[in-house]
Design an enzyme around this catalytic site. Structure first.
Site, PDB file in Angstrom:
ATOM      1  N   THR A   1     -28.330  -5.142  20.446  1.00 52.08           N
ATOM      2  CA  THR A   1     -28.997  -6.128  19.598  1.00 52.08           C
ATOM      3  C   THR A   1     -28.114  -7.354  19.364  1.00 52.08           C
ATOM      4  OG1 THR A   1     -29.730  -6.524  17.328  1.00 52.08           O
ATOM      5  CG2 THR A   1     -28.128  -4.790  17.608  1.00 52.08           C
TER       6      THR A   1
ATOM      7  N   TYR B   1     -26.294  -1.150  10.677  1.00 53.05           N
ATOM      8  CA  TYR B   1     -27.156  -1.078  11.864  1.00 53.05           C
ATOM      9  C   TYR B   1     -26.450  -1.719  13.071  1.00 53.05           C
ATOM     10  CZ  TYR B   1     -30.692  -2.557  15.215  1.00 53.05           C
ATOM     11  OH  TYR B   1     -31.377  -2.804  16.380  1.00 53.05           O
TER      12      TYR B   1
HETATM   13  N1  LIG Z   1     -37.741  -4.659  17.708  1.00 51.84           N
HETATM   14  C1  LIG Z   1     -36.723  -5.513  17.851  1.00 51.84           C
HETATM   15  O1  LIG Z   1     -36.879  -6.744  17.664  1.00 51.84           O
HETATM   16  C2  LIG Z   1     -35.362  -5.029  18.275  1.00 51.84           C
HETATM   17  C3  LIG Z   1     -34.298  -5.955  18.322  1.00 51.84           C
HETATM   18  C4  LIG Z   1     -33.041  -5.503  18.736  1.00 51.84           C
HETATM   19  C5  LIG Z   1     -32.856  -4.188  19.123  1.00 51.84           C
HETATM   20  N2  LIG Z   1     -33.908  -3.301  19.060  1.00 51.84           N
HETATM   21  C6  LIG Z   1     -33.654  -1.911  19.468  1.00 51.84           C
HETATM   22  O2  LIG Z   1     -34.674  -1.516  20.384  1.00 51.84           O
HETATM   23  C7  LIG Z   1     -34.902  -0.118  20.270  1.00 51.84           C
HETATM   24  C8  LIG Z   1     -36.393   0.149  20.122  1.00 51.84           C
HETATM   25  O3  LIG Z   1     -36.874  -0.585  19.010  1.00 51.84           O
HETATM   26  P1  LIG Z   1     -38.413  -0.567  18.587  1.00 51.84           P
HETATM   27  O4  LIG Z   1     -38.684  -1.880  17.926  1.00 51.84           O
HETATM   28  O5  LIG Z   1     -39.246  -0.162  19.732  1.00 51.84           O
HETATM   29  O6  LIG Z   1     -38.381   0.561  17.465  1.00 51.84           O
HETATM   30  P2  LIG Z   1     -39.399   1.780  17.177  1.00 51.84           P
HETATM   31  O7  LIG Z   1     -39.012   2.330  15.846  1.00 51.84           O
HETATM   32  O8  LIG Z   1     -40.808   1.355  17.389  1.00 51.84           O
HETATM   33  O9  LIG Z   1     -39.014   2.824  18.315  1.00 51.84           O
HETATM   34  C9  LIG Z   1     -37.931   3.713  18.215  1.00 51.84           C
HETATM   35  C10 LIG Z   1     -38.398   5.054  18.752  1.00 51.84           C
HETATM   36  O10 LIG Z   1     -37.293   5.964  18.735  1.00 51.84           O
HETATM   37  C11 LIG Z   1     -37.718   7.200  18.165  1.00 51.84           C
HETATM   38  N3  LIG Z   1     -36.527   7.803  17.526  1.00 51.84           N
HETATM   39  C12 LIG Z   1     -35.785   7.269  16.532  1.00 51.84           C
HETATM   40  N4  LIG Z   1     -34.780   8.100  16.223  1.00 51.84           N
HETATM   41  C13 LIG Z   1     -34.901   9.186  17.045  1.00 51.84           C
HETATM   42  C14 LIG Z   1     -34.149  10.389  17.203  1.00 51.84           C
HETATM   43  N5  LIG Z   1     -33.093  10.681  16.417  1.00 51.84           N
HETATM   44  N6  LIG Z   1     -34.550  11.275  18.138  1.00 51.84           N
HETATM   45  C15 LIG Z   1     -35.639  11.015  18.930  1.00 51.84           C
HETATM   46  N7  LIG Z   1     -36.373   9.902  18.820  1.00 51.84           N
HETATM   47  C16 LIG Z   1     -36.002   8.990  17.879  1.00 51.84           C
HETATM   48  C17 LIG Z   1     -38.810   6.846  17.178  1.00 51.84           C
HETATM   49  O11 LIG Z   1     -39.715   7.916  16.923  1.00 51.84           O
HETATM   50  C18 LIG Z   1     -39.505   5.675  17.900  1.00 51.84           C
HETATM   51  O12 LIG Z   1     -40.551   6.124  18.744  1.00 51.84           O
HETATM   52  C19 LIG Z   1     -34.047   0.360  19.094  1.00 51.84           C
HETATM   53  O13 LIG Z   1     -32.851   0.918  19.629  1.00 51.84           O
HETATM   54  C20 LIG Z   1     -33.747  -0.914  18.341  1.00 51.84           C
HETATM   55  O14 LIG Z   1     -32.530  -0.812  17.630  1.00 51.84           O
HETATM   56  C21 LIG Z   1     -35.155  -3.690  18.637  1.00 51.84           C
END
Ligand SMILES: NC(=O)c1ccc[n+]([C@@H]2O[C@H](COP(=O)([O-])OP(=O)(O)OC[C@H]3O[C@@H](n4cnc5c(N)ncnc54)[C@H](O)[C@@H]3O)[C@@H](O)[C@H]2O)c1
Length: 326
Positions: free
Chosen positions: A119, A142
């Protein structure tokens, strides 16, 4: 190629799974569905495993061997900044513990390619446009968990034959189709649309920053472009020519102010409600925009969508879902 996608039932993961399958890769999803939704992945095989549980490495290793996994895309993580400030140890155990489980399982199963969701939060208050070589200084637990994750991949790639890429996402938004839209109100785009739909003013946190209209500037990237970047990263790891561990910014290089974002969203929602300006939130940098040169040069990735297209796709997904509600 068979790809294991952790967090594949999440917002970004659902798009990555769809893109992999569209080009003919085999996919297995590992997700505990704590924040995900299985309907996002259709008939893709799903293994419900909590990656941070003590027995996760064994269970995950078995999945890798059973499915003949060639590469992992590790998206599963907790991602809410404020929650990470309140529950730092839980964030460390979930995000760092989860990646540790993935790395142990990969070592056991002989899987040597990993793409990791990092991120822009690893940069903290860096000057922008920010390059990958800028100093990292996350402003919250985070971002710290993600930076430690990058170090784990770097260190493991030095000794264990691992080849890995960390993609530092900027602000991901939009939807490739209505089924895959972002439903979490913690992200700015769904939050603003949800408030407009309820007839509430969108919130803008601070309008006294040193920017043209006084509001924060961010770099919004379409989630379909983000998914494509994962395919490019996988292909680059398979080619085995470049450095075994690499980091790329995943942003467009174009900054948009929060006020401009809210204006477009208000128009799309057919509303005339004026935004409500609130005090600044602690730790929000004024400007966070990627220098997206490295990923273009080395992976050949360029964004296809601009801000209007990103927001229109998010609104279309939202409108479609709300009309199909009972
Ligand atoms: N959305 C953004 O703008 C953004 C920006 C920077 C980084 N990210 C990173 O991208 C990734 C995905 O983000 P997203 O927006 O799709 O989030 P999201 O919450 O929609 O998806 C995360 C998924 O991981 C699963 N999960 C979480 N912890 C878990 C665990 N311990 N065991 C098994 N499954 C688990 C959740 O059930 C979910 O389906 C994350 O790593 C997040 O930090 C997202």
């Amino acid at each position: 190629m068979t790809v294991l996608v952790t967090g594949g039932a999440g917002y970004i993961g659902g798009h990555v799974v769809a893109a992999l399958r569209a080009r003919g890769d085999d996919v297995v999803v590992v997700d505990d569905l704590s924040a995900g939704d299985a309907s996002r992945i259709g008939d893709t095989p799903l293994e419900r495993i909590d990656l941070a549980a003590p027995d996760a490495p064994g269970a995950l290793g078995a999945v890798m061997l059973d499915h003949g996994v060639d590469a992992v895309i590790h998206l599963a993580a907790r991602k809410q900044v404020a929650e990470s400030v309140d529950r730092p140890l839980w964030y460390y155990s979930q995000n760092i513990g989860g990646l540790l489980g993935v790395l142990e399982a990969a070592a056991h199963a002989g899987v040597q390619r990993i793409v990791f969701s990092s991120t822009a939060a690893v940069y903290g208050q860096s000057r922008t446009p920010v390059t990958e070589d800028a100093a990292t200084s996350p402003a919250n637990p985070y971002g710290e968990t993600k930076l430690v994750g990058e170090w784990m991949l770097r260190d493991q790639s030095r000794t264990a034959g691992l080849r890995a890429i960390s993609l530092r996402y900027f602000n991901v938004a939009g939807a490739a189709n209505p089924r895959l839209g972002d439903t979490a109100e913690s992200n700015v785009v769904p939050m603003v649309f949800a408030r407009l739909e309820r007839g509430e003013p969108p919130l803008i946190f601070g309008d006294d920053y040193d920017t043209a209209d006084g509001t924060c500037i961010r770099d919004y990237v379409h989630v379909a472009d983000v998914a494509d970047a994962h395919l490019a990263a996988l292909d680059s790891l398979a080619a085995e020519r470049a450095e075994p561990y690499r980091v790329y910014n995943l942003g467009t290089g174009a900054g948009s102010s929060v006020r401009h974002l809210v204006e477009i969203m208000t128009r799309l929602a057919g509303s005339t409600i004026e935004p409500s300006v609130q005090p600044r939130r602690a730790g929000d940098p004024a400007v966070v925009v990627a220098d997206a040169g490295r990923i273009a040069r080395e992976l050949g990735w360029r964004p296809r969508y601009d801000l209007e297209e990103i927001l229109a796709s998010a609104w279309a997904a939202r409108a479609d879902r709300s009309t199909s509600l009972p």
